[in-house]
Motif scaffolding. Structure first.
Motif, PDB file in Angstrom:
ATOM      1  N   PRO A 151       0.833  -1.214   0.000  1.00 32.39           N
ATOM      2  CA  PRO A 151       0.000   0.000   0.000  1.00 32.39           C
ATOM      3  C   PRO A 151       0.860   1.253   0.000  1.00 32.39           C
ATOM      4  O   PRO A 151       2.011   1.245   0.455  1.00 32.39           O
ATOM      5  CB  PRO A 151      -0.792  -0.114   1.306  1.00 32.39           C
ATOM      6  N   ALA A 152       0.270   2.332  -0.505  1.00 33.19           N
ATOM      7  CA  ALA A 152       0.977   3.612  -0.518  1.00 33.19           C
ATOM      8  C   ALA A 152       1.118   4.140   0.904  1.00 33.19           C
ATOM      9  O   ALA A 152       0.169   4.095   1.679  1.00 33.19           O
ATOM     10  CB  ALA A 152       0.224   4.609  -1.385  1.00 33.19           C
ATOM     11  N   PRO A 153       2.299   4.631   1.284  1.00 39.31           N
ATOM     12  CA  PRO A 153       2.484   5.151   2.648  1.00 39.31           C
ATOM     13  C   PRO A 153       1.682   6.426   2.876  1.00 39.31           C
ATOM     14  O   PRO A 153       1.422   7.197   1.949  1.00 39.31           O
ATOM     15  CB  PRO A 153       3.994   5.430   2.708  1.00 39.31           C
ATOM     16  N   TYR A 158      -2.159   4.994   7.425  1.00 40.68           N
ATOM     17  CA  TYR A 158      -1.346   3.777   7.379  1.00 40.68           C
ATOM     18  C   TYR A 158       0.128   4.092   7.612  1.00 40.68           C
ATOM     19  O   TYR A 158       0.674   5.050   7.072  1.00 40.68           O
ATOM     20  CB  TYR A 158      -1.529   3.101   6.020  1.00 40.68           C
ATOM     21  N   GLU A 159       0.744   3.263   8.419  1.00 40.42           N
ATOM     22  CA  GLU A 159       2.171   3.379   8.724  1.00 40.42           C
ATOM     23  C   GLU A 159       2.880   2.165   8.123  1.00 40.42           C
ATOM     24  O   GLU A 159       2.709   1.043   8.593  1.00 40.42           O
ATOM     25  CB  GLU A 159       2.362   3.389  10.242  1.00 40.42           C
ATOM     26  N   PRO A 160       3.625   2.344   7.041  1.00 43.79           N
ATOM     27  CA  PRO A 160       4.264   1.177   6.414  1.00 43.79           C
ATOM     28  C   PRO A 160       5.303   0.559   7.332  1.00 43.79           C
ATOM     29  O   PRO A 160       5.812   1.212   8.252  1.00 43.79           O
ATOM     30  CB  PRO A 160       4.907   1.766   5.154  1.00 43.79           C
ATOM     31  N   PRO A 161       5.642  -0.712   7.110  1.00 43.28           N
ATOM     32  CA  PRO A 161       6.660  -1.354   7.946  1.00 43.28           C
ATOM     33  C   PRO A 161       7.996  -0.624   7.829  1.00 43.28           C
ATOM     34  O   PRO A 161       8.324  -0.086   6.766  1.00 43.28           O
ATOM     35  CB  PRO A 161       6.754  -2.768   7.359  1.00 43.28           C
ATOM     36  N   PRO A 162       8.763  -0.599   8.905  1.00 41.84           N
ATOM     37  CA  PRO A 162      10.087   0.024   8.829  1.00 41.84           C
ATOM     38  C   PRO A 162      11.015  -0.786   7.931  1.00 41.84           C
ATOM     39  O   PRO A 162      10.765  -1.958   7.650  1.00 41.84           O
ATOM     40  CB  PRO A 162      10.565   0.003  10.290  1.00 41.84           C
ATOM     41  N   LYS A 163      12.080  -0.163   7.494  1.00 39.57           N
ATOM     42  CA  LYS A 163      13.062  -0.873   6.672  1.00 39.57           C
ATOM     43  C   LYS A 163      13.711  -1.983   7.498  1.00 39.57           C
ATOM     44  O   LYS A 163      13.820  -1.886   8.722  1.00 39.57           O
ATOM     45  CB  LYS A 163      14.122   0.109   6.176  1.00 39.57           C
ATOM     46  N   PRO A 164      14.136  -3.057   6.835  1.00 38.34           N
ATOM     47  CA  PRO A 164      14.781  -4.153   7.574  1.00 38.34           C
ATOM     48  C   PRO A 164      15.995  -3.652   8.349  1.00 38.34           C
ATOM     49  O   PRO A 164      16.675  -2.704   7.930  1.00 38.34           O
ATOM     50  CB  PRO A 164      15.196  -5.124   6.464  1.00 38.34           C
ATOM     51  N   ARG A 165      16.234  -4.257   9.493  1.00 38.80           N
ATOM     52  CA  ARG A 165      17.441  -3.940  10.255  1.00 38.80           C
ATOM     53  C   ARG A 165      18.282  -5.203  10.410  1.00 38.80           C
ATOM     54  O   ARG A 165      17.754  -6.316  10.548  1.00 38.80           O
ATOM     55  CB  ARG A 165      17.109  -3.328  11.610  1.00 38.80           C
ATOM     56  N   GLY A 166      19.597  -5.023  10.381  1.00 34.34           N
ATOM     57  CA  GLY A 166      20.498  -6.171  10.494  1.00 34.34           C
ATOM     58  C   GLY A 166      20.440  -7.048   9.259  1.00 34.34           C
ATOM     59  O   GLY A 166      20.226  -6.578   8.139  1.00 34.34           O
ATOM     60  N   TYR A 319      -7.305  -0.361   1.022  1.00 31.86           N
ATOM     61  CA  TYR A 319      -7.396  -0.424   2.481  1.00 31.86           C
ATOM     62  C   TYR A 319      -6.183  -1.178   3.051  1.00 31.86           C
ATOM     63  O   TYR A 319      -5.762  -2.208   2.520  1.00 31.86           O
ATOM     64  CB  TYR A 319      -8.669  -1.150   2.901  1.00 31.86           C
ATOM     65  N   CYS A 320      -5.647  -0.672   4.140  1.00 35.18           N
ATOM     66  CA  CYS A 320      -4.495  -1.331   4.758  1.00 35.18           C
ATOM     67  C   CYS A 320      -4.527  -1.122   6.271  1.00 35.18           C
ATOM     68  O   CYS A 320      -5.147  -0.191   6.773  1.00 35.18           O
ATOM     69  CB  CYS A 320      -3.185  -0.809   4.179  1.00 35.18           C
ATOM     70  N   LEU A 338      10.144  -6.962   8.055  1.00 42.53           N
ATOM     71  CA  LEU A 338       8.682  -6.928   8.109  1.00 42.53           C
ATOM     72  C   LEU A 338       8.145  -6.527   6.743  1.00 42.53           C
ATOM     73  O   LEU A 338       8.677  -5.611   6.099  1.00 42.53           O
ATOM     74  CB  LEU A 338       8.207  -5.923   9.165  1.00 42.53           C
ATOM     75  N   ASP A 339       7.084  -7.192   6.298  1.00 44.22           N
ATOM     76  CA  ASP A 339       6.527  -6.874   4.988  1.00 44.22           C
ATOM     77  C   ASP A 339       5.008  -7.065   5.023  1.00 44.22           C
ATOM     78  O   ASP A 339       4.507  -8.002   5.654  1.00 44.22           O
ATOM     79  CB  ASP A 339       7.137  -7.768   3.907  1.00 44.22           C
ATOM     80  N   TYR A 340       4.311  -6.176   4.344  1.00 47.69           N
ATOM     81  CA  TYR A 340       2.842  -6.203   4.337  1.00 47.69           C
ATOM     82  C   TYR A 340       2.345  -5.868   2.940  1.00 47.69           C
ATOM     83  O   TYR A 340       2.760  -4.865   2.346  1.00 47.69           O
ATOM     84  CB  TYR A 340       2.317  -5.187   5.353  1.00 47.69           C
ATOM     85  N   LYS A 341       1.457  -6.714   2.415  1.00 47.21           N
ATOM     86  CA  LYS A 341       0.899  -6.483   1.085  1.00 47.21           C
ATOM     87  C   LYS A 341      -0.615  -6.714   1.118  1.00 47.21           C
ATOM     88  O   LYS A 341      -1.127  -7.446   1.963  1.00 47.21           O
ATOM     89  CB  LYS A 341       1.553  -7.402   0.054  1.00 47.21           C
ATOM     90  N   VAL A 342      -1.297  -6.092   0.161  1.00 46.45           N
ATOM     91  CA  VAL A 342      -2.742  -6.279   0.021  1.00 46.45           C
ATOM     92  C   VAL A 342      -3.055  -6.732  -1.396  1.00 46.45           C
ATOM     93  O   VAL A 342      -2.372  -6.352  -2.349  1.00 46.45           O
ATOM     94  CB  VAL A 342      -3.529  -4.992   0.355  1.00 46.45           C
ATOM     95  N   ALA A 343      -4.091  -7.551  -1.520  1.00 40.76           N
ATOM     96  CA  ALA A 343      -4.537  -8.047  -2.818  1.00 40.76           C
ATOM     97  C   ALA A 343      -5.967  -7.590  -3.063  1.00 40.76           C
ATOM     98  O   ALA A 343      -6.820  -7.703  -2.174  1.00 40.76           O
ATOM     99  CB  ALA A 343      -4.454  -9.569  -2.861  1.00 40.76           C
ATOM    100  N   PRO A 344      -6.281  -7.071  -4.247  1.00 43.33           N
ATOM    101  CA  PRO A 344      -7.642  -6.600  -4.537  1.00 43.33           C
ATOM    102  C   PRO A 344      -8.596  -7.748  -4.824  1.00 43.33           C
ATOM    103  O   PRO A 344      -8.269  -8.682  -5.557  1.00 43.33           O
ATOM    104  CB  PRO A 344      -7.450  -5.722  -5.782  1.00 43.33           C
ATOM    105  N   LEU A 345      -9.786  -7.672  -4.221  1.00 42.72           N
ATOM    106  CA  LEU A 345     -10.833  -8.668  -4.426  1.00 42.72           C
ATOM    107  C   LEU A 345     -12.134  -7.980  -4.820  1.00 42.72           C
ATOM    108  O   LEU A 345     -12.301  -6.774  -4.605  1.00 42.72           O
ATOM    109  CB  LEU A 345     -11.056  -9.490  -3.150  1.00 42.72           C
TER     110      LEU A 345
END
Length: 743
Positions: A151-153, A158-166, A319-320, A338-345
């Protein structure tokens, strides 16, 4: 009379309670006026396609049927120019009822029948004949996985996941102990007792007074004003009581648009009430598929956390929810992805439902942590202590306060966790397998901008107002307590008004931010009244307060008293009489302190659950739940406890019962009523114990209170799922955990 100095922190009964238990509290569908007409919505029977023909002639032939609105004859409004966005809308283009012939989801409103009685309107709707041209639809989340996107930030909060660490993937592959699993949660629907309704009273001059089922009257007010291009003084929205909403009332739903459209076109008052079945035709908690991978050292210390979630959205809005972010801040770990995606239905857009995002993501994480505990041979509670986060690593910020350790200690002691036998299937009573589970909960402690007005009258009564809502949480009561204590008045001398768009601006009631936001405004406006009345009191002839400063006095019993000698006092009414004023009126805006941005602010909980599982039949009973909550200053333990109990009961339903079932061939929710959509009843609810852990927080707001509406449900389903594993030795990763999955 309640002692004014002890109002906050006391278990005061609801001030609106007598109205509710005697039936005098009126809801959106209960306001009557002469000449009221009734609208009934006709819903589509296909999930995707186009209306080829709609024939309403048989309906219109019935005496008493006034009009049938369809896409072919609906009046044009400003809304159809596509410029409007409501306060809680996600990215995309909001659904517009009767916009055209296209069908985008099953249950879509395609006609509104308006008649002299509700029964007639409903019967007439059944006579409308519709011909469709169907298109292939897709309502299966798994089948649409390949079309998922991030989703668009910044859209819809909506708060997108932070960038990966480590180096999370590398750390996971080399970890001595690994958990790699997928967890799934189903579609759920809100099902408040009060169905959605809008009563639009059309005055002779064209002005509208609207009673709407909504969690924020000013959202509906802005919506109607903009959609129908009305001047601000032409519309007033009221919602004095709400019979539950849980997020379903954050956005104006389609019955509001239809009722206003009909009232303006017919120049008649119109009520549109959705049926229970139609309550399943807008919004729901989205289905999720979540992949969690945890890597740990032999002693259970986390080396890697990977949490990926797939959820659903509609084809017209993006929606996210914040599902995975919690996994980066709840436990200490240097390698996180962390990763989060949405699929349209081909479904309606999901909407927020109690603790949106957190109740889903924390469920998956906390079940994975339980699996890790068993693999490492570490007590599940000890594992949480071992990986305790003293700081939010997602944002590299300290917590404004965090008494989660105290929640663990106090909850475990009350529950008797030390008596737990570690091995699965090792605790029983005859044929009943006994299991104990634990999980952590977290929810944001937020504050929004809000305003309030206060009027202190010469007779010693105080009226405070804000346009906020009371969706059953106790807003009327707590705001009355705040105002009464601030001005030292008895509770029965204070009236709090809400649910009216003409009152001072307030955010929608959601996110557990109402006490923090509106409560701050109420406190500030009453403090402004204090200052003014104190200035009057100093000028009273021979005033004992003449040389005192504000911090040297206290307000109690309707008087301003010297702290050094409480017998020396001036009454509020005396001060006003001397000043020659009949009332003191002030307004205030409560604003979040910029200092808050330096901290992560959250409420925390530790949930302990006991289940008994019939060894032969797989039937599960949740026999005990202990929930220890760190929610800042608890302003009313009675209403607060009710909020937590309600959340726990819902968590029992989430774990064992709640699921809206889709017929993928029809693209339609099938169990769309209270007979087949299962929720906990009295027989499902046993011992529930709530502990409020002392927590002082000077950052979250001037009251030190954190919201409690959401935190009660977070972690409950996970604690129950973990208890079921402990009882049976069988790990079920798909909610709800029904007996067929255990047998």
């Amino acid at each position: 009379m309640t002692t004014p100095s002890s109002l906050l922190g006391q278990p005061i009964s609801r001030v609106d309670g007598p109205l509710k238990v005697t039936g005098r509290a009126k809801y959106a569908g209960e306001f009557n006026v002469p000449g009221l007409t009734y609208g009934h919505v006709l819903s589509s029977t296909i999930a995707r396609g186009r209306i080829q023909k709609i024939d309403a002639s048989a309906a219109l032939a019935l005496p008493g049927v006034l009009h049938v609105f369809t896409h072919e004859n609906r009046p044009s409004t400003a809304w159809f120019d596509r410029n409007y966005k409501d306060e809680d809308a996600p990215a995309g283009s909001p659904f517009r009822p009767l916009d055209g012939a296209d069908i985008v989801y099953s249950g879509q409103p395609i006609a509104l029948v308006v008649a002299e009685t509700f029964e007639l309107a409903r019967h007439a709707a059944s006579l409308i004949r519709v011909e469709y041209k169907t298109k292939e639809h897709e309502t299966d989340l798994a089948a649409q996985r390949h079309k998922a996107h991030s989703p668009a930030p910044g859209k819809g909060g909506y708060e997108p996941p932070p960038k990966p660490r480590g180096h999370p993937d590398k750390a996971f592959k080399s970890a001595p102990i690994q958990v790699d699993a997928e967890y799934s949660t189903p579609v759920e629907h809100h099902n408040p007792m009060e169905t959605h309704a809008s009563t639009v009273i059309h005055e002779d001059d064209g002005t509208l007074t609207i009673y709407d089922k909504i969690q924020g009257v000013q959202n509906s007010y802005d919506y109607v004003s903009r959609v129908f291009k009305l001047d601000k003084d032409q519309v007033r929205v009221r919602s004095p009581f709400v019979g539950g909403a849980f997020g379903s009332g954050l956005r104006p739903q389609y019955q509001l648009f239809l009722a206003v459209m009909a009232a303006r076109e017919l120049k008649r008052s119109v009520r549109v009430t959705l049926t229970r079945q139609q309550m399943f035709t807008f919004g729901h908690r989205p289905e999720t598929r979540q992949h969690v991978a945890l890597g740990a050292a032999p002693d259970g210390t986390l080396l890697s956390v990977i949490h990926e979630a797939l959820s659903e959205t509609s084809r017209f809005e993006d929606y996210c929810e914040v599902v995975v972010n919690w996994s980066g801040l709840l436990y200490q770990c240097e390698n996180v992805r962390l990763d989060y995606k949405v699929a349209p239905l081909d479904q309606y857009t999901p909407i927020d439902m109690r603790a949106p995002g957190a109740v889903l993501g924390v469920y998956a994480l906390e079940c994975a942590m339980d699996e890790l505990a068993y693999k490492a041979g570490v007590d599940p509670l000890e594992l949480r202590f071992k990986n305790y986060a003293e700081r939010d690593q997602n944002q590299d910020k300290p917590f404004s306060s965090k008494e989660l350790k105290a929640c663990y200690y106090q909850g475990a002691e009350r529950f008797g966790w030390a008596r737990r036998s570690a091995a699965p299937r090792s605790m029983r009573e005859g044929k009943q397998l006994i299991g104990w589970g634990v999980a952590t909960g977290i929810w944001e402690a937020m504050q929004q901008q809000a305003a309030a007005k206060a009027v202190l009258s010469i007779d010693g009564t105080l009226t405070v107002s804000s346009a906020t809502a009371d969706i059953g949480t106790g807003t009327y009561t707590v705001m009355t307590q705040i105002a009464a204590e601030t001005l030292g008045l008895p509770l029965d001398a204070v009236t709090f008004k809400l649910g009216d768009s003409s009152l001072p601006k307030s955010p929608i009631e959601g996110g557990s931010w109402t006490v923090s936001s509106v409560g701050t405004a109420v406190k500030e406006v009453c403090e402004k009244v204090r200052e003014q009345v104190f200035a009057f009191a100093r000028k009273v002839h021979h005033s004992p307060l003449a040389k005192a400063e504000l911090d040297e006095v206290t307000f109690s019993g309707g008087h301003i008293r010297l702290k050094s000698d409480p017998s020396r006092a001036v009454s509020l009414t005396e001060a006003m009489r001397h000043a020659g004023v009949l009332h003191v009126e002030e307004q205030a805006m409560g604003l979040p302190n910029p200092k808050q941005l330096q901290y992560t602010r959250a409420a925390h909980s530790a949930v302990f659950a006991e289940v008994k599982v019939d060894e032969d039949l797989g039937v599960v009973k949740v026999t005990r739940v202990v929930s220890a909550i760190a929610g800042g200053r608890v302003l009313n333990p009675k209403t607060a406890r009710s909020q937590i109990i309600g959340g726990i009961v819902w968590g029992i339903g989430m774990a064992l019962e709640e699921e809206t079932l889709l017929d993928q061939k029809l693209g339609r929710f099938m169990n769309h009523d209270l007979a087949e959509y299962h929720v906990p009843v009295n027989a499902d609810v046993h011992d529930i114990d709530v502990i409020f852990v002392d927590e002082e927080d000077t950052i979250v707001n001037p009251l030190g209170a954190k919201g409690l509406g959401e935190i009660g449900i977070v972690g409950v389903a996970a604690a129950i799922a973990n208890a079921i594993f402990h009882a049976t030795g069988k790990r079920v990763r798909e909610l709800p955990i029904t007996l067929d999955k255990l047998l």
